[in-house]
Design an enzyme around this catalytic site. Structure first.
Site, PDB file in Angstrom:
ATOM      1  N   ILE A   1      -7.048  -7.254  20.327  1.00 57.61           N
ATOM      2  CA  ILE A   1      -7.583  -8.202  19.397  1.00 57.61           C
ATOM      3  C   ILE A   1      -6.380  -9.519  19.506  1.00 57.61           C
ATOM      4  O   ILE A   1      -5.594  -9.146  19.005  1.00 57.61           O
ATOM      5  CB  ILE A   1      -8.044  -7.776  18.206  1.00 57.61           C
ATOM      6  CG1 ILE A   1      -8.986  -6.515  18.470  1.00 57.61           C
ATOM      7  CG2 ILE A   1      -8.759  -8.805  17.200  1.00 57.61           C
ATOM      8  CD1 ILE A   1     -10.333  -6.597  19.084  1.00 57.61           C
TER       9      ILE A   1
ATOM     10  N   VAL B   1       0.950  -1.094  -0.081  1.00 53.53           N
ATOM     11  CA  VAL B   1      -0.074  -0.014   0.056  1.00 53.53           C
ATOM     12  C   VAL B   1       0.594   1.357  -0.034  1.00 53.53           C
ATOM     13  O   VAL B   1       0.201   2.398  -0.173  1.00 53.53           O
ATOM     14  CB  VAL B   1      -1.155   0.158   1.210  1.00 53.53           C
ATOM     15  CG1 VAL B   1      -2.090  -1.179   0.954  1.00 53.53           C
ATOM     16  CG2 VAL B   1      -0.373  -0.044   2.546  1.00 53.53           C
TER      17      VAL B   1
ATOM     18  N   ASN C   1      -7.101  -1.847   5.824  1.00 58.87           N
ATOM     19  CA  ASN C   1      -6.563  -2.734   6.995  1.00 58.87           C
ATOM     20  C   ASN C   1      -5.513  -2.990   7.334  1.00 58.87           C
ATOM     21  O   ASN C   1      -4.976  -3.048   8.207  1.00 58.87           O
ATOM     22  CB  ASN C   1      -7.353  -4.015   7.158  1.00 58.87           C
ATOM     23  CG  ASN C   1      -6.933  -4.901   7.903  1.00 58.87           C
ATOM     24  OD1 ASN C   1      -7.252  -4.987   9.076  1.00 58.87           O
ATOM     25  ND2 ASN C   1      -5.949  -5.924   7.581  1.00 58.87           N
TER      26      ASN C   1
ATOM     27  N   ALA D   1       0.314   7.632  16.848  1.00 59.35           N
ATOM     28  CA  ALA D   1       0.151   9.083  15.707  1.00 59.35           C
ATOM     29  C   ALA D   1      -0.434   8.607  14.474  1.00 59.35           C
ATOM     30  O   ALA D   1      -1.452   9.184  14.026  1.00 59.35           O
ATOM     31  CB  ALA D   1       1.581   9.516  15.447  1.00 59.35           C
ATOM     32  N   SER D   2       0.110   7.297  14.099  1.00 62.40           N
ATOM     33  CA  SER D   2      -0.682   6.898  12.801  1.00 62.40           C
ATOM     34  C   SER D   2      -2.002   6.573  12.830  1.00 62.40           C
ATOM     35  O   SER D   2      -2.746   6.947  11.996  1.00 62.40           O
ATOM     36  CB  SER D   2       0.157   5.797  12.147  1.00 62.40           C
ATOM     37  OG  SER D   2      -0.306   4.418  12.822  1.00 62.40           O
ATOM     38  N   LYS D   3      -2.458   6.085  13.977  1.00 62.11           N
ATOM     39  CA  LYS D   3      -3.949   5.691  14.042  1.00 62.11           C
ATOM     40  C   LYS D   3      -4.882   6.776  14.378  1.00 62.11           C
ATOM     41  O   LYS D   3      -5.978   6.929  13.791  1.00 62.11           O
ATOM     42  CB  LYS D   3      -4.056   4.770  14.937  1.00 62.11           C
ATOM     43  CG  LYS D   3      -3.541   3.177  14.634  1.00 62.11           C
ATOM     44  CD  LYS D   3      -4.078   2.679  13.482  1.00 62.11           C
ATOM     45  CE  LYS D   3      -3.537   1.451  13.226  1.00 62.11           C
ATOM     46  NZ  LYS D   3      -4.074   0.842  11.848  1.00 62.11           N
TER      47      LYS D   3
ATOM     48  N   TYR E   1       2.751   4.380  16.120  1.00 59.45           N
ATOM     49  CA  TYR E   1       1.637   3.532  15.961  1.00 59.45           C
ATOM     50  C   TYR E   1       0.373   4.523  16.324  1.00 59.45           C
ATOM     51  O   TYR E   1      -0.646   4.451  15.456  1.00 59.45           O
ATOM     52  CB  TYR E   1       1.589   2.262  16.612  1.00 59.45           C
ATOM     53  CG  TYR E   1       0.434   1.220  16.443  1.00 59.45           C
ATOM     54  CD1 TYR E   1       0.340   0.677  15.201  1.00 59.45           C
ATOM     55  CD2 TYR E   1      -0.545   1.386  17.399  1.00 59.45           C
ATOM     56  CE1 TYR E   1      -0.711  -0.034  14.983  1.00 59.45           C
ATOM     57  CE2 TYR E   1      -1.650   0.511  17.135  1.00 59.45           C
ATOM     58  CZ  TYR E   1      -1.749  -0.234  15.858  1.00 59.45           C
ATOM     59  OH  TYR E   1      -2.934  -1.019  15.577  1.00 59.45           O
TER      60      TYR E   1
ATOM     61  N   SER F   1      -7.373   2.118  15.855  1.00 59.64           N
ATOM     62  CA  SER F   1      -7.190   1.487  16.933  1.00 59.64           C
ATOM     63  C   SER F   1      -7.335   2.430  18.292  1.00 59.64           C
ATOM     64  O   SER F   1      -7.430   3.697  18.238  1.00 59.64           O
ATOM     65  CB  SER F   1      -5.488   1.137  17.112  1.00 59.64           C
ATOM     66  OG  SER F   1      -5.290   0.704  18.540  1.00 59.64           O
TER      67      SER F   1
END
Ligand code: NAP
Length: 247
Positions: A188, A64, A90, A157-159, A155, A142
């Site tokens: 999860i 991606v 996803n 910051a990305s979400k 992570y 998330s």
């Protein structure tokens, strides 16, 4: 009940974990699937089970973060299926470490795949959905993008960025009857969380009122709802699927 009958759905990172469960759930609700992951052969298990449900399934190699490949593969999917009704962004990774130890490479890798990747695929797919004047996009964020989490500066910051992208895309695309929403999973049970140390897992579970980790299928149910016409007036929202971890 086949709420997604005759819909064409693209799922990124569909080889395993939550992406695989999403693919199977969409197929079980009637969708045909364009499955994407870094290597097409990794998608064989996902594709086989979705085909067994009677759906048309095609697999595509897609990293991606490769902008040229995203444009090319989305065009190929549209040529193969004739339209695109649902996109699920996803694909995602973690590179956890404390902020002061985090390398620039750790930062860039996570921001590139989790946020820029979603931007690139959304941009390519939105052009097709705008022509159709319909579509539903679901981004997998998330809960730590809402709360922050020690060891996950890149992570989280990305979400958080992905949730903001969701709101902006919803405002820009709503006029063309394209809805954009996010699902924010909590803890999860997948390969991503299997690799966490046991004390970290135990500490996270203490924060979950339901007292157990979620299953990928439980995230997939929420994604299928947002992708379907049952959510026809839900736009720009983030639905937390976290057992009550975040209020
Ligand atoms: P996973 O088991 O690691 O699966 C992620 C999938 O994405 C893998 O198939 C992976 O392929 C693929 N992928 C990675 N980089 C890619 C790229 N550049 N292009 C295309 N595909 C790529 O993770 P998961 O737990 O199912 O997570 C799925 C999503 O849910 C992620 O966005 C994650 O951040 C989010 N999420 C998970 C949890 C959780 O508790 N598990 C919680 C909140 C949010 P590889 O085999 O190359 O890695």
């Amino acid at each position: 009940m086949m709420p997604l009958k005759d819909k064409i759905a693209l799922v990124t990172g569909a080889a395993r974990g939550i992406g695989q469960a999403i693919a199977w759930q969409l197929a079980s609700q009637g969708a045909d699937l364009a499955l994407c992951d870094v290597q097409a052969e990794w998608l064989e298990d996902t594709a086989a089970q979705a085909k067994a449900l009677g759906r048309r399934v095609e697999s595509y190699a897609l990293d991606v973060v490769n902008a040229a490949a995203v444009t090319e593969i989305v065009a190929r999917i549209v040529a193969d299926f004739g339209r695109l009704d649902v996109l699920v962004n996803n694909a995602g990774i973690t590179r956890d470490t404390l902020l002061v130890r985090m390398t620039e490479e750790d930062w860039d890798a996570v921001l590139d795949i989790n946020l820029k990747g979603a931007f690139l695929v959304t941009k390519a797919v939105a052009k097709q959905m705008m022509k159709q004047r319909s579509g539903a996009i679901v981004n997998i964020a998330s809960v730590v993008g809402l709360t922050g989490n020690a060891g996950q500066a890149n992570y989280t910051a990305s979400k958080a960025g992905l949730m903001a992208l969701t709101k902006t895309a919803a405002k820009e695309l709503g006029g063309r009857n394209i809805r954009v929403n996010a699902v924010a999973p909590g803890f999860i049970r997948t390969a991503m969380t299997d690799k966490l140390a046991e004390p970290v897992k135990a500490a996270m579970l203490k924060l979950v009122p339901l007292g157990r980790p979620g299953e990928p299928e439980e995230v997939a149910q929420a994604v299928a709802f947002l992708a379907s016409d049952a959510a026809s007036y839900v736009n720009g929202q983030t639905l937390a699927v976290c057992g009550g971890m975040v209020g």
